[in-house]
Design a protein around this motif. Structure first.
Motif, PDB file in Angstrom:
ATOM      1  N   PHE A 198       0.836  -1.200   0.000  1.00 48.80           N
ATOM      2  CA  PHE A 198       0.000   0.000   0.000  1.00 48.80           C
ATOM      3  C   PHE A 198       0.869   1.248   0.000  1.00 48.80           C
ATOM      4  CE2 PHE A 198      -2.218  -3.450   2.035  1.00 48.80           C
ATOM      5  CZ  PHE A 198      -3.478  -3.400   1.467  1.00 48.80           C
ATOM      6  N   ASP A 199       0.454   2.223  -0.789  1.00 51.86           N
ATOM      7  CA  ASP A 199       1.062   3.542  -0.732  1.00 51.86           C
ATOM      8  C   ASP A 199       0.424   4.312   0.413  1.00 51.86           C
ATOM      9  OD1 ASP A 199       2.575   2.972  -2.997  1.00 51.86           O
ATOM     10  OD2 ASP A 199       1.026   3.724  -4.357  1.00 51.86           O
ATOM     11  N   VAL A 200       1.240   5.096   1.133  1.00 49.84           N
ATOM     12  CA  VAL A 200       0.733   5.790   2.311  1.00 49.84           C
ATOM     13  C   VAL A 200       1.467   7.118   2.472  1.00 49.84           C
ATOM     14  CG1 VAL A 200       2.350   4.614   3.859  1.00 49.84           C
ATOM     15  CG2 VAL A 200       0.187   5.482   4.755  1.00 49.84           C
ATOM     16  N   ASP A 201       0.767   8.116   2.993  1.00 50.05           N
ATOM     17  CA  ASP A 201       1.367   9.445   3.199  1.00 50.05           C
ATOM     18  C   ASP A 201       2.391   9.400   4.330  1.00 50.05           C
ATOM     19  OD1 ASP A 201      -0.291  10.426   1.227  1.00 50.05           O
ATOM     20  OD2 ASP A 201      -1.859  11.039   2.657  1.00 50.05           O
ATOM     21  N   ASP A 202       3.340  10.343   4.278  1.00 48.77           N
ATOM     22  CA  ASP A 202       4.406  10.371   5.280  1.00 48.77           C
ATOM     23  C   ASP A 202       3.882  10.529   6.705  1.00 48.77           C
ATOM     24  OD1 ASP A 202       6.468   9.982   3.541  1.00 48.77           O
ATOM     25  OD2 ASP A 202       6.903  12.115   3.257  1.00 48.77           O
ATOM     26  N   ASP A 203       2.765  11.253   6.881  1.00 53.06           N
ATOM     27  CA  ASP A 203       2.284  11.530   8.235  1.00 53.06           C
ATOM     28  C   ASP A 203       1.180  10.579   8.693  1.00 53.06           C
ATOM     29  OD1 ASP A 203       0.382  12.367   6.483  1.00 53.06           O
ATOM     30  OD2 ASP A 203       0.097  14.366   7.371  1.00 53.06           O
ATOM     31  N   ALA A 204       0.906   9.520   7.933  1.00 55.73           N
ATOM     32  CA  ALA A 204      -0.163   8.585   8.311  1.00 55.73           C
ATOM     33  C   ALA A 204       0.239   7.786   9.549  1.00 55.73           C
ATOM     34  CB  ALA A 204      -0.471   7.638   7.157  1.00 55.73           C
ATOM     35  N   GLY A 205      -0.729   7.533  10.424  1.00 53.70           N
ATOM     36  CA  GLY A 205      -0.482   6.751  11.622  1.00 53.70           C
ATOM     37  C   GLY A 205      -0.888   5.302  11.431  1.00 53.70           C
ATOM     38  N   VAL A 206      -0.054   4.363  11.906  1.00 55.93           N
ATOM     39  CA  VAL A 206      -0.389   2.944  11.802  1.00 55.93           C
ATOM     40  C   VAL A 206      -1.616   2.668  12.662  1.00 55.93           C
ATOM     41  CG1 VAL A 206       0.390   0.592  12.249  1.00 55.93           C
ATOM     42  CG2 VAL A 206       1.997   2.296  11.360  1.00 55.93           C
ATOM     43  N   PRO A 207      -2.686   2.094  12.104  1.00 61.68           N
ATOM     44  CA  PRO A 207      -3.914   1.884  12.873  1.00 61.68           C
ATOM     45  C   PRO A 207      -3.769   0.754  13.899  1.00 61.68           C
ATOM     46  CG  PRO A 207      -4.111   0.850  10.734  1.00 61.68           C
ATOM     47  CD  PRO A 207      -2.808   1.609  10.721  1.00 61.68           C
ATOM     48  N   SER A 208      -4.660   0.728  14.857  1.00 65.33           N
ATOM     49  CA  SER A 208      -4.698  -0.346  15.840  1.00 65.33           C
ATOM     50  C   SER A 208      -5.193  -1.626  15.169  1.00 65.33           C
ATOM     51  CB  SER A 208      -5.630   0.030  16.998  1.00 65.33           C
ATOM     52  OG  SER A 208      -5.769  -1.056  17.887  1.00 65.33           O
ATOM     53  N   LEU A 209      -4.515  -2.740  15.446  1.00 68.26           N
ATOM     54  CA  LEU A 209      -4.849  -4.011  14.797  1.00 68.26           C
ATOM     55  C   LEU A 209      -5.174  -5.127  15.796  1.00 68.26           C
ATOM     56  CD1 LEU A 209      -1.907  -3.983  12.194  1.00 68.26           C
ATOM     57  CD2 LEU A 209      -4.281  -3.337  11.750  1.00 68.26           C
ATOM     58  N   HIS A 210      -5.032  -4.851  17.084  1.00 66.32           N
ATOM     59  CA  HIS A 210      -5.173  -5.905  18.081  1.00 66.32           C
ATOM     60  C   HIS A 210      -6.580  -6.463  18.200  1.00 66.32           C
ATOM     61  CE1 HIS A 210      -6.496  -2.353  20.355  1.00 66.32           C
ATOM     62  NE2 HIS A 210      -7.165  -3.215  21.113  1.00 66.32           N
ATOM     63  N   ASP A 211      -7.590  -5.694  17.747  1.00 61.89           N
ATOM     64  CA  ASP A 211      -8.972  -6.138  17.898  1.00 61.89           C
ATOM     65  C   ASP A 211      -9.514  -6.846  16.651  1.00 61.89           C
ATOM     66  OD1 ASP A 211      -8.808  -3.790  16.425  1.00 61.89           O
ATOM     67  OD2 ASP A 211     -10.782  -3.074  17.067  1.00 61.89           O
ATOM     68  N   LEU A 212      -8.638  -7.146  15.685  1.00 64.79           N
ATOM     69  CA  LEU A 212      -9.099  -7.860  14.495  1.00 64.79           C
ATOM     70  C   LEU A 212      -9.390  -9.325  14.838  1.00 64.79           C
ATOM     71  CD1 LEU A 212      -6.662  -6.506  11.748  1.00 64.79           C
ATOM     72  CD2 LEU A 212      -9.056  -5.890  12.107  1.00 64.79           C
TER      73      LEU A 212
END
Length: 501
Positions: free
Chosen positions: A8-22
């Motif tokens: 995935f392409d992503v902007d420099d200031d993007a925050g990694v989302p929370s994944l623990h609840d998947l």
């Protein structure tokens, strides 16, 4: 190993989302940072990258070493690894062998260098098993050819470890909500090289009934060339059925060049190419024949009552044909590493890249192709007429084998003609397949009986009982007679010739 990942392409200031609840995720490890240094290798004209193949030497991270990645599907790649070794040692031979079909005798040179700051997030289940990794990469890249150019970007990669595609989909949805976009490039190298790449499929025509007849031939040749390139590394690794598939691709090319030779300008060049394809099919055929006969005899022995298998028959069959396959496979590998094979590939590529077509090739396919198929139908009928002049089962006359070869040629010709969209072409092809299979069983019986005679004679010299070899020989003779009888019945219903539209 098989690598399944999405980028995935992503902007420099993007925050990694929370994944623990998947679903299925127990914990997400604290992120770990790595610095990766990678040098990518290719030919001067990017033969690997244009096929989405990447070859790199990478230091740093959890998997330092040489990595070769070959596409296997939209999200999958076959990854082959070798130890890092010394840089001066060059590309490991084991990896080089897997890309010889593309590289041949060409030199591999550095084409790009990448420095990546990677932050890895391990996604684990309740038991602590890693299901997937989310990798946050900030890449500094330099293309080395034709002139050094630099660029940088940020991307996320989701790679499955022991997780499912459903988990991959769930993580994709989550990162998309965080602003990630499906990557515009399939690899970091592709993004680095950018417009320098030309995909192999760009020159492949899309044949239609009203389009040029030459497109029918060229599209099929492209398809078979791709199959040959795909199976080459599989043959080198002795993967199941790879020799057979590569041999079939080779035969298909040779066959359609014969059927559609009127569409190509240089008849002498076509003749020479077909001779070389016959050579390659023959080299592969030695290994394939041993493989087929081994399976055939093992199946026959398994069906025999134990009291009728006298002496070490299974052991002798395994030793003879197992050793025969290994020797034939080794000879095939030697041929696949040789100049003659590489020249054959070069010739096929040149035909596809710049085909010299006749004026007839520019005419509508629906008008030209039926005439060429009808010529093959007449060739088959002539071979069958010759075979029918000989009484069934007398001497296993070679005319039946010739009829089989003509049936196979017609089968491949109809496969290539499928874009015409005519039901009768399909019916003729199906009938040709039926004839080929029946006569193939007959021919296999002839070859197997010859082998059984030799095995029986060798067993007798060693003081072993030859009864079982004679019995199997008789069973094969009965099978041949039945196949010949079926062939004569089936032939009565073979379709008539095509009419041009």
């Amino acid at each position: 190993m098989v690598e399944i990942e999405r980028k995935f392409d992503v902007d420099d200031d993007a925050g990694v989302p929370s994944l623990h609840d998947l679903p299925g995720i127990g914990t997400v490890d604290q992120p770990v940072e790595h610095r990766l240094e990678a040098e990518y290798f290719d030919t001067e004209d990017f033969r690997l990258a244009s096929r989405r193949i990447t070859l790199r030497r990478r230091s740093g991270g959890e998997d330092a070493g040489w990595h070769l990645k070959i596409p296997a599907g939209p999200d999958e790649r076959h990854e082959h690894r070798e130890p890092l070794g010394r840089k001066a040692d060059g590309v490991p031979e084991a990896l080089l062998d897997l890309i010889r079909v593309h590289v041949r005798n060409g030199a591999l040179v550095p084409v790009a260098r990448l420095t990546t700051r990677r932050i890895v997030h391990h996604l684990r289940d309740e038991g602590g098993r890693i299901l997937a990794d989310l990798m946050d990469d900030r890449v500094q890249a330099e293309a080395l050819r034709p002139e050094p150019t630099g660029l940088h970007w940020r991307e996320w990669e989701i790679e499955l470890v022991d997780g499912s595609i459903d988990l991959l989909d769930a993580v994709q949805t989550r990162v998309a909500d965080a602003g990630a976009r499906p990557a515009a490039h399939s690899s970091k190298l592709e993004r680095t090289l950018g417009s320098l790449l030309r995909t192999v499929a760009d020159t492949r025509p899309t044949p239609t009934p009203g389009g040029p007849a030459g497109d029918i031939l060229l599209a099929y040749l492209h398809e078979q060339m791709a199959a040959l390139e795909e199976q080459d590394p599989q043959v080198r690794q002795d993967a199941p059925d790879a020799v057979h598939r590569m041999r079939v691709a080779t035969r298909r090319v040779r066959s359609v060049l014969g059927t559609y030779r009127a569409l190509l300008e240089d008849a002498d060049a076509v003749r020479l190419l077909r001779e070389e394809l016959k050579w390659l099919a023959g080299v592969l055929g030695k290994a394939r024949d041993a493989e087929v006969m081994h399976a055939r005899l093992r199946e026959m022995l398994a069906d025999e009552p134990p009291e009728l298998v006298l002496g070490p028959v299974r052991r002798r069959v395994d030793l003879e044909l197992g050793d025969g396959y290994r020797k034939a496979h080794a000879r095939a590998l030697k041929a696949l590493r040789g100049r003659r094979y590489f020249l054959l590939l070069d010739t096929l590529e040149s035909v596809l890249a710049a085909p010299a077509l006749t004026a007839r090739a520019a005419e509508p396919a629906a008008q030209v192709i039926p005439d060429l198929l009808n010529r093959d139908i007449r060739r088959l009928r002539s071979a069958v007429d010759e075979a029918r002049q000989h009484p069934a089962g007398v001497g296993d006359h070679p005319a039946l084998h010739e009829a089989r070869k003509e049936g196979k040629r017609l089968r491949y010709a109809t496969e290539a003609a499928a874009p015409l969209g005519r039901k009768k072409v399909s019916r003729i092809g199906e009938a040709a397949v039926g004839i080929q299979k029946i006569l193939g069983e007959h021919q296999d019986s002839i070859v197997t009986r010859d082998l059984l005679r030799r095995l029986g004679a060798a067993a007798f010299k060693q003081g072993e009982n030859g009864f079982t070899y004679g019995r199997l020989h008789a069973l094969e003779q009965v099978a041949a007679l039945r196949a010949e009888s079926r062939f004569r019945r089936e032939w009565k219903h073979f379709p008539s010739e095509l009419r041009a539209k």
